[in-house]
Scaffold this active site. Structure first.
Site, PDB file in Angstrom:
ATOM      1  N   GLU A 147       0.801  -1.221   0.000  1.00 18.03           N
ATOM      2  CA  GLU A 147       0.000   0.000   0.000  1.00 18.03           C
ATOM      3  C   GLU A 147       0.836   1.274   0.000  1.00 18.03           C
ATOM      4  OE1 GLU A 147      -2.559  -0.610   3.361  1.00 18.03           O
ATOM      5  OE2 GLU A 147      -4.132  -1.523   2.146  1.00 18.03           O
ATOM      6  N   GLU A 194       6.261 -22.239   7.518  1.00 16.25           N
ATOM      7  CA  GLU A 194       6.737 -21.409   8.624  1.00 16.25           C
ATOM      8  C   GLU A 194       7.726 -22.126   9.531  1.00 16.25           C
ATOM      9  OE1 GLU A 194       3.800 -21.603  12.352  1.00 16.25           O
ATOM     10  OE2 GLU A 194       2.888 -20.637  10.619  1.00 16.25           O
TER      11      GLU A 194
END
Length: 272
Positions: free
Chosen positions: A82, A113
């Site tokens: 963004e 992960e």
């Protein structure tokens, strides 16, 4: 010695959720969410320290990397993605990496992960160097991908920070600039996409917005460097120029069309 259970894994303060009405569910979720900003307030000194370091490093040619897995990784990628449209920076200034790669943005990648060395490999693909800052995001503070990345980055001379939702976690101990927003048990036990995720999003907003302002990417209170990628943003840009320069809509629209940038248009009108 008995190990203390992380607060993110502790039982919810609520039970028999399936017996609650829709209204009761929403009231109680909202009740929990309202506690998050107050808890973040206590971490503002830690956030301040990290923001100041990031600004300094970017001014010297460095970059900011977020690393995370699952919800935490997605939030880091979101925040990074963004910044270019909002502040007009290139997309290689703030970079978000998620365990398992971009496919993990939409689908869970099994065991991604748990790889302790993978984050550093992912970072090296960007020619990471000592000017850069790496911020690890993990609600539990125990995610191997994130801890491994932060440790490797530190060992290679980079400055490191973290955002976690448990106090005294392995991740916080590994990072030089830890932010520990302990929001307590989740409404649905262990569902860290809820309060923990909300806290991470708020902190990320604070970090990236403050960094961009300190780097001169806002004038007054306006996003003068935003990308004019759709009609709504062009209209917003025109209004900014009208307010800043005291010109009519036609003139503001014409000069924005010529310069393709709000800051440049304001400067052309002699108001910068």
């Amino acid at each position: 010695m008995k190990q203390t259970k992380p607060t993110t894994e502790k039982a919810s303060r609520y039970d028999h959720l399936e017996k609650m009405s829709t209204f009761e569910l929403l009231i109680n979720i909202n009740k929990e969410d309202k506690t998050v900003p107050e808890i973040i307030e206590g971490e503002i000194p830690a956030i301040t320290a990290l923001v100041n370091v990031i600004v300094k490093q970017i001014e010297e040619g460095g970059r900011l990397f977020y690393i995370g897995a699952g919800t935490s990784g997605r939030l880091g990628v979101l925040d990074a993605s963004e910044c270019p449209p909002t502040f007009g920076v290139s997309d290689d200034i703030i970079i978000g990496l998620i365990a398992g790669g971009d496919i993990a943005l939409r689908k869970a990648v099994e065991n991604a992960e748990d790889n302790v060395s993978r984050a550093w490999e992912d970072l090296k693909a960007f020619d990471i160097n000592e000017k850069d800052v790496v911020v690890g995001i993990a609600a539990s503070g125990t995610t191997p991908y994130v801890i491994g990345g932060i440790k490797d980055a530190t060992e290679n001379g980079l400055l490191t920070g973290c955002i976690t939702n448990n106090k005294n976690s392995p991740l916080a101990k590994a990072a030089q600039f830890p932010i520990e927003v302990e929001v307590g048990p989740e409404f649905v036990t262990g569902s860290t996409r809820m309060k923990s995720g909300t806290a991470q999003k708020l902190v990320l907003n604070m970090i990236s917005t403050s960094v961009m302002i300190k780097l001169g990417r806002v004038k007054g209170n306006k996003m003068v460097d935003m990308q004019l990628s759709n009609k709504k943003l062009v209209d917003r840009g025109v209004k900014m120029i009208m307010e800043e320069c005291g010109v009519k809509e036609e003139e503001a629209s014409a000069i924005l069309s010529k310069h393709k940038n709000v800051r440049a248009a304001i400067k052309a009108l002699g108001k910068d």
